[in-house]
Motif scaffolding. Structure first.
Motif, short mmCIF file in Angstrom:
data_model
loop_
_atom_site.label_atom_id
_atom_site.label_comp_id
_atom_site.label_asym_id
_atom_site.label_seq_id
_atom_site.Cartn_x
_atom_site.Cartn_y
_atom_site.Cartn_z
N VAL A 1 0.85 -1.19 0.00
CA VAL A 1 0.00 0.00 0.00
C VAL A 1 0.89 1.25 0.00
CG1 VAL A 1 -1.86 1.23 1.17
CG2 VAL A 1 -1.72 -1.28 1.31
N PRO A 2 0.77 2.13 -1.00
CA PRO A 2 1.60 3.34 -1.03
C PRO A 2 1.14 4.39 -0.03
CG PRO A 2 0.06 3.35 -2.88
CD PRO A 2 -0.10 2.01 -2.19
N VAL A 3 2.10 4.94 0.70
CA VAL A 3 1.85 6.08 1.59
C VAL A 3 2.75 7.20 1.08
CG1 VAL A 3 1.85 6.91 3.97
CG2 VAL A 3 1.39 4.50 3.49
N GLU A 4 2.20 7.98 0.16
CA GLU A 4 3.02 8.95 -0.58
C GLU A 4 2.42 10.34 -0.50
OE1 GLU A 4 4.61 5.80 -4.01
OE2 GLU A 4 2.94 7.16 -4.43
N GLN A 5 3.27 11.32 -0.82
CA GLN A 5 2.89 12.73 -0.84
C GLN A 5 2.49 13.19 0.56
OE1 GLN A 5 0.03 13.29 -4.00
NE2 GLN A 5 1.25 12.14 -5.46
N THR A 6 1.69 14.24 0.64
CA THR A 6 1.34 14.84 1.93
C THR A 6 0.36 13.97 2.70
OG1 THR A 6 1.63 17.04 0.96
CG2 THR A 6 0.45 16.92 3.05
N VAL A 7 0.58 13.87 4.00
CA VAL A 7 -0.35 13.15 4.86
C VAL A 7 -1.55 14.06 5.13
CG1 VAL A 7 -0.69 12.10 7.13
CG2 VAL A 7 1.49 11.81 5.94
N GLU A 8 -2.71 13.67 4.65
CA GLU A 8 -3.93 14.45 4.87
C GLU A 8 -5.12 13.51 4.91
OE1 GLU A 8 -5.48 14.06 1.78
OE2 GLU A 8 -3.57 13.28 1.11
N ASP B 1 -1.90 -12.13 4.12
CA ASP B 1 -1.05 -12.57 5.23
C ASP B 1 -0.28 -11.41 5.85
OD1 ASP B 1 -1.01 -15.75 5.18
OD2 ASP B 1 -1.06 -15.04 3.10
N HIS B 2 -0.06 -10.36 5.06
CA HIS B 2 0.73 -9.25 5.58
C HIS B 2 0.43 -8.01 4.74
CE1 HIS B 2 4.10 -8.62 8.48
NE2 HIS B 2 4.19 -7.47 7.81
N ILE B 3 0.52 -6.85 5.37
CA ILE B 3 0.37 -5.56 4.68
C ILE B 3 1.66 -4.78 4.82
CG2 ILE B 3 -0.88 -3.36 4.63
CD1 ILE B 3 -3.32 -4.84 5.70
N VAL B 4 2.16 -4.27 3.71
CA VAL B 4 3.39 -3.47 3.71
C VAL B 4 3.04 -2.06 3.26
CG1 VAL B 4 5.69 -3.18 2.74
CG2 VAL B 4 4.84 -5.48 3.24
N LEU B 5 3.31 -1.08 4.11
CA LEU B 5 3.10 0.32 3.77
C LEU B 5 4.39 0.87 3.18
CD1 LEU B 5 1.22 1.58 6.99
CD2 LEU B 5 0.25 0.63 4.90
N GLU B 6 4.37 1.22 1.91
CA GLU B 6 5.54 1.78 1.25
C GLU B 6 5.53 3.30 1.46
OE1 GLU B 6 6.76 -1.21 -2.26
OE2 GLU B 6 5.05 0.07 -2.75
N ILE B 7 6.36 3.76 2.38
CA ILE B 7 6.28 5.15 2.84
C ILE B 7 7.30 6.04 2.15
CG2 ILE B 7 6.45 6.66 4.85
CD1 ILE B 7 5.55 4.35 6.58
N ASP B 8 6.81 7.12 1.59
CA ASP B 8 7.65 8.19 1.04
C ASP B 8 6.86 9.48 1.14
OD1 ASP B 8 9.39 9.85 -0.25
OD2 ASP B 8 9.02 9.06 -2.26
N THR B 9 6.99 10.17 2.27
CA THR B 9 6.19 11.37 2.52
C THR B 9 6.98 12.38 3.33
OG1 THR B 9 4.20 12.22 3.60
CG2 THR B 9 5.15 10.22 4.51
N PRO B 10 6.77 13.68 3.05
CA PRO B 10 7.41 14.72 3.86
C PRO B 10 6.63 15.04 5.12
CG PRO B 10 6.17 15.73 2.07
CD PRO B 10 6.06 14.23 1.88
N GLY B 11 5.50 14.36 5.34
CA GLY B 11 4.67 14.63 6.51
C GLY B 11 3.37 15.31 6.12
N GLY B 12 2.73 15.92 7.09
CA GLY B 12 1.47 16.58 6.80
C GLY B 12 0.67 16.82 8.07
#
Length: 430
Positions: free
Chosen positions: A37-44, A64-75
């Motif tokens: 699951v992509p976690v990208e761009q601004t967190v909103e 069986d498992h969830i992987v959060l692919e994180i690339d974010t500057p925050g938010g």
């Protein structure tokens, strides 16, 4: 001799079983699935809605498992808090895979996962709380955020040292760690280079990889729920409807205004923040504004419509402070636009064709300004809709007139009922 044979046969079976274990393990992994699951761009809030949907669907599909692919500057901190709650309540294990940056709210999200793995050049931290202007938040908000970061660091079974999380949230000099540093202090469990190494770390080699993709509606939702976009949408919506009051008929300004408000409510409705009560209040407000445009009176319908629309905006919002800020900006711009429209609209360029000239300007063009009471009672023809102002032709001359408060359509007989200097008041002829 028979005893030795049996022992040798038993050892042979043990060796054969050992040699077959990788095949059984591989077969088991082949049946497993892992959702990325992509976690990208601004967190909103739009990202929050997407992650909620993705994690729910993955769970229902038996992953069986969830992987959060994180690339974010925050938010947004509130959205990050809601995302953290979604992760904590998930029924399947979740790993944070930092593919580039997990900064600010992104670091907080990663710390709430069961495991953290990072690529070699990734970094995590810099989680000080700032407001919409980029300034450090107040002491109360900062204290709460530091506590949340420390709790997140200790939320998993890894019992990470909370001092590093506290340092990440330091408003003066927030800590940012690279992958090696995070591994050394226990804030990452592994350094990986790709998804295959992530699966190897999880013991799920060969598992089916399922991509969670952001739909077009979710992309639009993420855009229109962005705190930087909301005041723009509200401002454009307000100014568009305002300009519609200055132009005959219903045209481009009204369409742009309605489109902007429609985007705002669509995004918040899709994200689950706006309910039907907010939509109903919006529709009521638009109807009242329409009544004000068509049957202009003393402005009561317009004020009621404006109040209904503002109320619906607050009901649809996810953050009262943020929406107050957005409405304030929109109202300031709308007030300025109102002043400019009253002062300059119709005097420059193409705008001259959108509004009526006043009586003195008409006189300069060769049309007389009526000042004689002898005109009272005479019948003319409305050239434009009168709501209440508009243009009338009388005895071959054009005059700027105003009704007594009742809307009159174009090309209708109208009768002069009073004259006061250049002001001509008319009503529909019987």
């Amino acid at each position: 001799m028979g005893k030795h044979v049996r022992i040798l046969f038993f050892l042979f079976l043990l060796m054969a079983a050992g040699m077959m274990m990788p095949f059984f393990s591989s077969a088991q992994s082949d049946d497993a699935t892992v959702h990325f699951v992509p976690v990208e761009q601004t967190v909103e809030s739009g990202l929050e809605a997407f992650l909620d949907r993705s994690i729910t669907e993955a769970t229902e599909e038996g992953t069986d498992h969830i992987v959060l692919e994180i690339d974010t500057p925050g938010g947004a901190v509130d959205a990050a808090g809601n995302i953290a709650e979604i992760i904590q309540n998930a029924e399947v294990p979740i790993t944070a895979y930092v593919t580039d940056d997990a900064l600010s709210a992104g670091a907080y999200i990663a710390l709430n996962a069961d495991n953290i793995v990072m690529v070699p050049d990734a970094q995590m931290g810099s989680a000080a709380v700032v407001d919409g202007s980029g300034n450090t938040a107040g002491n109360k908000a900062q204290s709460v955020w530091v506590s949340e970061m420390e709790t997140a660091a200790q939320s998993s079974d890894h019992d990470r040292d909370p001092e590093y999380a506290k340092a990440m949230a330091d408003p003066e000099e927030p800590l940012t760690m690279n992958a090696e540093q995070a591994l050394d202090v226990g804030y990452a469990e592994e350094i990986v280079t790709d998804r295959e190494e992530v699966l190897a770390f999880l013991g799920l080699q060969g598992a089916d990889q399922v991509e969670s993709e952001v739909s077009l509606a979710e992309q639009l939702t993420r855009w229109v729920t962005n705190p930087m976009i909301i005041p723009i949408l509200l401002t454009v919506g307000g100014v568009g409807l305002l300009m519609e009051l200055f132009t005959p008929g219903f045209g481009l300004p009204g369409l742009v205004g309605l489109g902007s408000l429609g985007l705002f409510f669509f995004g918040h409705l899709f994200a689950g923040f706006a309910g039907m009560e907010a939509i109903i209040l919006l529709i009521l407000g638009l109807i009242l504004i329409g009544v004000e445009i068509v049957f202009t009176g003393f402005g009561i319908f317009g004020l009621m419509g404006l109040g209904s629309i503002i109320g619906s905006i607050f009901m649809a919002s996810f953050d009262t402070t943020q929406i107050l800020f957005s409405v304030f900006i929109a109202m300031v711009v709308i007030v300025i636009a109102t002043i400019l429209l009253f002062k300059y609209f119709g005097k420059i360029g193409f705008m001259q064709k959108l509004v009526l000239q006043n009586a003195s300007e008409a006189a300069e063009d060769g049309n007389e300004t009526v000042t004689d009471d002898a005109f009272i009672g005479q019948i003319g023809r409305s050239l434009t809709p009168l709501r209440p102002s508009g243009l009338m032709v009388l005895a071959g001359e054009h005059y700027d007139v105003v009704t007594d408060g009742v809307y009159v359509e174009a090309d209708r007989d109208v009768q002069v009922i009073s004259v006061s200097g250049p002001r001509i008041v008319v009503r529909a002829a019987k």
